[in-house]
Design a protein around this motif. Structure first.
Motif, short mmCIF file in Angstrom:
data_model
loop_
_atom_site.label_atom_id
_atom_site.label_comp_id
_atom_site.label_asym_id
_atom_site.label_seq_id
_atom_site.Cartn_x
_atom_site.Cartn_y
_atom_site.Cartn_z
N LYS A 55 -2.43 -11.28 63.70
CA LYS A 55 -1.66 -12.54 63.69
C LYS A 55 -0.17 -12.33 63.39
O LYS A 55 0.68 -12.92 64.03
N LEU A 80 -6.55 -12.88 70.25
CA LEU A 80 -5.41 -13.79 70.15
C LEU A 80 -4.82 -13.96 71.54
O LEU A 80 -4.83 -13.03 72.35
N ASN A 203 -3.74 -17.37 57.51
CA ASN A 203 -2.58 -17.84 58.26
C ASN A 203 -1.28 -17.79 57.47
O ASN A 203 -0.22 -18.08 58.00
#
Lengths: 242, 242
Positions: A55, A80, A203
């Motif tokens: 990420k 992703l 996140n």
């Protein structure tokens, strides 16, 4: 104190960039980013892997595109979407990653956000290793190439800015300082990935920028916001943004 | 010859089932399915994994739900949607998988489609193993519990039908026969996962059913079609479908 550091970061009349196309300070610059884990085969069905969602690296690629850079994303196996505008080049092992990275040089900024396996299995088996009657197989390890150090200490085509990442479970700052010295890079972005930090797979992220100038600690932010601010910081360090 | 085997499979007036709710031969039966890989930790950021998409196990769960079964899906880390109607229970290691499986017994049919790691690292490190100056770390391995054998040879609560899977890269049938004898299960579903078979991660599969009755080889089919036919075969074997 952290807030003061951030305010200092944006001092001197530099404000966070608007996302408008009119303000793309990395136009004409090439940015290389590595992301995700590497998978090192043991045999055709088994491998050693690092935990890495990719990420942070993918968010950095998105931020690089937003600032106008030609963006190369060399990525291990992740789930992703490819950031629009970035060129994603898939790899599986550390050796494959180094080969692709070297083929992309020269670049202006090289950011090594991938979680590269430090070792591979010395001789991966051609056939599936069977449960033997003669005990357990021995996994002989070999050291993988050090991609960050190889690029940071290259005699030719060294990028203007070489950035490493340090995912640590303890002594985050001290380990990052040691890594900066050992690798020959310009900057280490360090973070705490211990289980209770929630960073791995999550996140949000709380990073520390470790360079020859000292340590700058940022507050916990969304990975996308960390990426945006980091990429602006990198643009400043190569003089593309003042 | 293969076609003949398939036609024989559906002989005796048994036609492939329509998907209508009126024909749910596993209503009131409990089916347990394991799926996906296991991840065996080396330290907080590294692990040993098996290549397994989990597709075949998830397709079996969907087929079990379609036939009316109470369906328990014990699954390693995969990126697949949970089949509606199945109860998915996530695990990471083989030890966790065995614990959840044993807690779900008794069941009518137990299907072990997961790619369980044969070994784990004997003592996973609490902290990230650092690149040392003193050479490479030694990975001491320990044998994982044999989940299939444990359930197939259980003195109490043995399921009516215990099915194992054998992913092989060579001598597919011979290895499956050896596995059937060694594990004490009723049936082995064997397939070729060598690189050129395209089975690992792919959508199609060519399976061989190895039991005390002999070997039945099916043609290459979509994994969903393989799953539907397998689940009907299993229902027949426990007398829920004639």
């Amino acid at each position: 104190e952290i807030l003061a550091a951030i305010q200092g970061h944006f001092a001197g009349g530099v404000l966070p960039l608007a996302s408008g196309a009119s303000n793309r300070p990395l136009t004409g610059r090439k940015v290389l980013i590595t992301a995700g884990p590497t998978h090192e085969p043991i045999d055709p069905v088994r491998y050693i892997a690092n935990r890495s969602s990719g990420k942070q690296g993918y968010a950095l690629a998105q931020a690089a595109v937003a600032l106008g850079a030609e963006t190369i994303l060399v990525s291990g196996p992740v789930n992703l979407p490819i950031p629009p505008g970035a060129q994603m080049m898939p790899i599986e092992t550390a050796a494959e990653m180094l080969k692709l990275v070297e083929a992309e040089l020269p670049v202006d900024i090289a950011i090594f956000a991938a979680a590269v396996a430090d070792w591979r299995v010395a001789t991966a088996a051609d056939q599936k290793i069977k449960k033997g009657t003669n005990g357990l197989p021995e996994l002989k390890l070999a050291e993988n190439p050090d991609i960050l150090k190889t690029v940071a200490t290259a005699k030719s085509k060294r990028p203007k800015l070489v950035v490493g990442f340090a995912a640590e479970t303890q002594n985050v700052i001290d380990n990052a300082k040691a890594k900066l010295a050992k690798k020959g890079c310009d900057l280490i972005v360090a973070n705490d990935v211990s289980a209770d930090s929630g960073v791995m797979g999550g996140n949000r992220n709380r990073v520390h920028l470790v360079s020859a100038d000292g340590v700058e600690s940022w507050p916990e932010l969304d990975k996308s916001e960390v990426a945006r601010r980091l990429m602006e910081d990198f643009a400043r360090r190569i003089g593309a943004l003042t």
